[in-house]
Design a protein around this motif. Sequence first.
Motif, mmCIF file in Angstrom:
data_model
loop_
_atom_site.group_PDB
_atom_site.id
_atom_site.type_symbol
_atom_site.label_atom_id
_atom_site.label_comp_id
_atom_site.label_asym_id
_atom_site.label_seq_id
_atom_site.Cartn_x
_atom_site.Cartn_y
_atom_site.Cartn_z
ATOM 1 N N THR A 15 19.023 132.726 31.567
ATOM 2 C CA THR A 15 19.999 134.145 31.599
ATOM 3 C C THR A 15 19.670 135.245 32.256
ATOM 4 O O THR A 15 18.237 135.416 32.266
ATOM 5 N N PRO A 16 20.317 136.072 32.498
ATOM 6 C CA PRO A 16 20.109 137.677 32.911
ATOM 7 C C PRO A 16 19.098 138.089 32.256
ATOM 8 O O PRO A 16 18.192 138.741 32.253
ATOM 9 N N PHE A 17 19.541 138.342 30.664
ATOM 10 C CA PHE A 17 18.880 138.748 29.587
ATOM 11 C C PHE A 17 17.514 138.321 29.433
ATOM 12 O O PHE A 17 16.489 139.113 29.307
ATOM 13 N N ASN A 18 17.241 136.823 29.564
ATOM 14 C CA ASN A 18 16.000 136.500 29.450
ATOM 15 C C ASN A 18 14.955 136.719 30.677
ATOM 16 O O ASN A 18 13.761 136.885 30.494
ATOM 17 N N ILE A 19 15.610 136.706 31.821
ATOM 18 C CA ILE A 19 14.787 137.100 32.842
ATOM 19 C C ILE A 19 14.277 138.359 32.871
ATOM 20 O O ILE A 19 13.200 138.902 33.324
ATOM 21 N N ILE A 20 15.223 139.269 32.286
ATOM 22 C CA ILE A 20 15.074 140.840 32.402
ATOM 23 C C ILE A 20 13.697 141.222 31.331
ATOM 24 O O ILE A 20 12.749 141.626 31.490
ATOM 25 N N ALA A 21 14.182 140.336 30.083
ATOM 26 C CA ALA A 21 13.075 140.557 28.920
ATOM 27 C C ALA A 21 11.652 139.917 29.378
ATOM 28 O O ALA A 21 10.745 140.258 29.242
ATOM 29 N N GLY A 22 11.799 138.672 30.290
ATOM 30 C CA GLY A 22 10.693 138.189 30.822
ATOM 31 C C GLY A 22 9.769 139.187 31.917
ATOM 32 O O GLY A 22 8.478 139.208 31.518
ATOM 33 N N ILE A 23 10.441 139.889 32.472
ATOM 34 C CA ILE A 23 9.775 140.737 33.263
ATOM 35 C C ILE A 23 9.232 141.966 32.752
ATOM 36 O O ILE A 23 7.994 142.313 32.897
ATOM 37 N N ILE A 24 9.953 142.320 31.540
ATOM 38 C CA ILE A 24 9.441 143.468 30.748
ATOM 39 C C ILE A 24 8.027 143.154 29.962
ATOM 40 O O ILE A 24 6.974 143.836 29.809
ATOM 41 N N LEU A 25 8.082 141.675 29.482
ATOM 42 C CA LEU A 25 6.901 141.367 28.541
ATOM 43 C C LEU A 25 5.843 141.209 29.609
ATOM 44 O O LEU A 25 4.776 141.450 28.916
ATOM 45 N N ILE A 26 5.795 140.639 30.819
ATOM 46 C CA ILE A 26 5.024 140.519 31.511
ATOM 47 C C ILE A 26 4.181 141.919 31.920
ATOM 48 O O ILE A 26 3.046 142.194 32.080
ATOM 49 N N ALA A 27 5.204 142.706 32.377
ATOM 50 C CA ALA A 27 4.605 144.019 32.649
ATOM 51 C C ALA A 27 4.075 144.604 31.404
ATOM 52 O O ALA A 27 3.008 145.478 31.585
ATOM 53 N N GLY A 28 4.513 144.644 30.302
ATOM 54 C CA GLY A 28 3.882 145.208 29.204
ATOM 55 C C GLY A 28 2.617 144.608 28.788
ATOM 56 O O GLY A 28 1.639 145.157 28.240
ATOM 57 N N LEU A 29 2.398 143.348 29.144
ATOM 58 C CA LEU A 29 1.058 142.696 28.691
ATOM 59 C C LEU A 29 0.065 142.946 29.676
ATOM 60 O O LEU A 29 -1.231 143.341 29.423
#
Length: 391
Positions: A15-29
């Motif tokens: 979903t759009p929410f999961n994709i954006i959340a995934g990008i933020i999580l990768i950047a945060g890691l």
Amino acid sequence: MSVDTTMAEKRSLFTPFNIIAGIILIAGLIVTVMRFTVGLGAVTNLDQNNPWGIWIGFDLMCGVALAAGGYTTSAACYVFGLKKFHSGVRPAILTAFLGYALVVFALHYDVGRPWRLPYPIFVQQGTTSLLFEVGLCVFLYLTVLFIEFTPALFEWLGMKKIRNVVVKLTLALTIFGVVLSTLHQSSLGALFTIVPSKLHPLWYSQYLPVFFFVSSICAGLSMVIFEGTLSHKPMHHLMDEEYLSNHDGLVLGFAKAASLVLFGYFSIKLIGLAYDNNWHYLTTGYGAWYLVEMLGFVALPSFLYAIGVRDKNITLIKWAAGLTVLGIVVNRFNISMIAFNYQLPSAERYFPSWGEITISLFVVTIGVLVFRFITTRMPIFYVHPDYKDEH
């Protein structure tokens, strides 16, 4: 209960929410690895003049204030006996617990040697330090919030005996939580009373502890309405009839209280301004920004709340709640960053780096994902079928 787990399971992960959340999580890691391998200097704009940045101003100062919905809701229900707010207690406690847990999590990024974070609590206590008082209260209150949250966890796990024991402690935990919240919410404001030469006079006051405590009540009441608004549509299928039927009454009750407390906060801020005789600063650039904060984010939502309650206009109340939440963020930013070190030339002023902003988004995203994980599995928005007779 209208829980439709089958429908939830069939939803796509992309979903759009999961994709954006995934990008933020990768950047945060990625930034996390940089922070703990290269150091603070590689990912922050902190320096000797600005040792506290957005990780303190947003993650801690705003996080603690916005998590105040836990003690305000539980106090209204269990201390003042307003049982009509009972359906809002568990979502508020969960939000508060996650808020405080993420404050502690985010502190690990800001502290130079994070592995020594428990040191002042368990090894060597600085009993004359305001920071120690804040740290001890947050540690104890986080423990209280976890215990208050565990009945939902135990109901989900089917552990009835220990769940019943914890439920019997509800009133004592609520009173303890209110006392601890009063202490550390005000102490966060007291931290800035030791820097009168660095904080602009319009925001500096000896009443800062009172301002922080009263504004935290506004934040807590508004955050319960704001969080309920955000949750209502995507999690509607998880909410039972009791929660849905009490929702508008809870919103109206909290809006009435928020309007009165915001008016009181506006009044004591005026008293502080008059006591320090800082009227002449209102004609400066900082004065204009101060008026925006006071009129746009305190007086206006107080008025909107009052109109919304009079007309039973839930939509207007929800807008007022969003404005108040934004106002709390603006106030904490003003005190910890914008009006702090105001005398420095612009080249030496602090502005958060992309790494600091990424970590703040990372922390918020983790909170949202954990909130969604828990609410889709545990009885937060509905009463567990085994305990319906208790309500």
